[in-house]
Scaffold this motif. Structure first.
Motif, short mmCIF file in Angstrom:
data_model
loop_
_atom_site.label_atom_id
_atom_site.label_comp_id
_atom_site.label_asym_id
_atom_site.label_seq_id
_atom_site.Cartn_x
_atom_site.Cartn_y
_atom_site.Cartn_z
N PRO A 91 0.83 -1.21 0.00
CA PRO A 91 0.00 0.00 0.00
C PRO A 91 0.86 1.25 0.00
O PRO A 91 1.96 1.27 0.56
N ALA A 92 0.36 2.29 -0.63
CA ALA A 92 1.10 3.55 -0.65
C ALA A 92 0.96 4.29 0.67
O ALA A 92 1.87 5.01 1.08
N TYR A 93 -0.19 4.10 1.35
CA TYR A 93 -0.46 4.85 2.57
C TYR A 93 -1.05 3.93 3.64
O TYR A 93 -1.67 2.92 3.34
N TYR A 94 -0.83 4.32 4.90
CA TYR A 94 -1.49 3.69 6.04
C TYR A 94 -2.47 4.70 6.64
O TYR A 94 -2.33 5.91 6.45
N TYR A 95 -3.44 4.17 7.41
CA TYR A 95 -4.40 5.02 8.11
C TYR A 95 -4.48 4.60 9.57
O TYR A 95 -4.57 3.40 9.88
#
Length: 366
Positions: A91-95
């Motif tokens: 994934p490009a981003y985490y949340y």
């Protein structure tokens, strides 16, 4: 292995939006409370959930009787490393998702396979949901306690039942203000990478009133290659770009930002570049029209094509750029108060074009 996830699926609208992640190890189903024990309604749900996941084998638990919680905050940051499964994409981003049960609040990590719920605006602040499966993870970059990872959730219809101030909520377990997973030091805006976001961005820096004998931009352009250090430089900001974010999953920089400025004195105009962690310290304070005294800075051959509007009466020195870095050398920056600017410095006035644009932007932003 805890934290290795499979494929995202969703239930239809008849039962609410459900994000489901299947793991290599089946989750343990949370038991019903024993006779005489406090019921879930009597015990704050987040405390109960934390106890259940820590006691579960493999620290992963299914929660069929989950109580509703409310999303207080959704925070995004750049992912790191490679995917945990060979067949998975990185994934490009985490949340990180901060939730409340009305008594406590807790920051949790959202399993990357549920990112689509955020990106389709199905999950956000104010939403009510049930966490139906979660696990407990540790940050391999930190010695701090671990955190809850949300693996399955059901998004509920209706408005949030929580309306009180968050300052009155207790913290259930995780207390860090930094991103939970990996080694990132800051969060990004939810929908772009180019706006200042979070408490690390300082609005105003202390002002200096010291007197210096500065060098002019024209002399600097002629002599910079023969110098290792440079005299102070006194300039006015004529143009300011938006922030530029160049972070990538494998980027090692803590704050991968840069910003471009056109600065000028009585002899002409030159490009100035603000780098890295200096951006949160200075970007908001460096407004168009502000006067700067640069005591320490670097000069390098410019490789950037100028894209700002032309200022016809100013000579532009395209061969060099001023670099403000945290090291080599560490930049030393001062913002000069407007009432301290002296006429004999002959700093250029903001051109009429910029006055009009700046006044317009100020008026529409309030």
């Amino acid at each position: 292995r805890v934290g290795e996830f499979g494929q995202l699926t969703e239930k239809g609208p008849g039962s609410g939006a459900m994000g489901t992640v299947s793991g290599a190890l089946g989750p343990e189903v949370a038991p019903d409370p024993p006779s005489g024990a406090p019921t879930p309604s009597a015990e704050p749900w987040l405390q109960r959930m934390l106890v259940l996941v820590l006691k579960a084998s493999g620290m992963r638990v299914s929660l069929p009787e989950a109580a509703p919680v409310t999303v207080l905050l959704l925070q995004r940051y750049m992912a790191e490393g490679s995917p945990t499964l060979p067949s998975a994409s990185c994934p490009a981003y985490y949340y990180d998702v901060t939730i409340t049960d009305g008594t406590y609040q807790e920051k949790c990590f959202l399993a990357p396979q549920l990112n689509a719920l955020v990106q389709r605006n199905g999950l956000g602040a104010g939403r009510r949901l049930k966490i139906t499966q979660c696990s407990y993870m540790y940050n391999e970059r930190s010695l701090s306690p671990g955190f809850v990872c949300i693996e399955e959730l059901e998004i509920l219809e209706g408005a949030s039942a929580f309306a009180g101030p968050t300052s009155q909520l207790g913290i259930c377990h995780t207390k860090t203000i930094l991103p939970l997973k990996g080694g990132r030091k800051h969060y990004l805006p939810l929908w772009n990478n180019d706006d200042p976001f979070g408490e690390i961005w300082v609005e105003r820096k202390p002002l200096r009133e010291d007197e210096f004998k500065p060098i002019s931009i024209s002399i600097l352009a002629m002599t910079w290659q023969s110098k290792c250090s440079f005299p102070p430089l006194r300039v006015r900001i004529i143009h300011k770009s938006r922030l530029r974010y160049f972070g990538k999953p494998n980027t090692k920089l803590d704050v991968p930002y840069q910003a471009y400025f056109d600065v000028a004195d009585q002899s002409g105009m030159v490009l100035m570049v603000l780098w890295g962690s200096l951006c949160p310290e200075w970007y908001n304070s460096m407004k168009i029209g502000a006067a700067l005294l640069l005591e320490k800075y670097a000069v390098k051959k410019s490789s950037i094509i100028q894209s700002s509007p032309e200022v016809l009466h100013m000579k532009r020195f395209n061969s060099i750029e001023i670099a403000l870095n945290v090291r080599d050398p560490p930049a030393k920056i001062n913002i000069i108060p407007e009432h301290k600017i002296k006429p004999e410095w002959k700093l250029p006035e903001l051109p009429f074009f910029y006055h009009k644009v700046f006044k317009y932007l100020t008026s529409i932003s309030g």
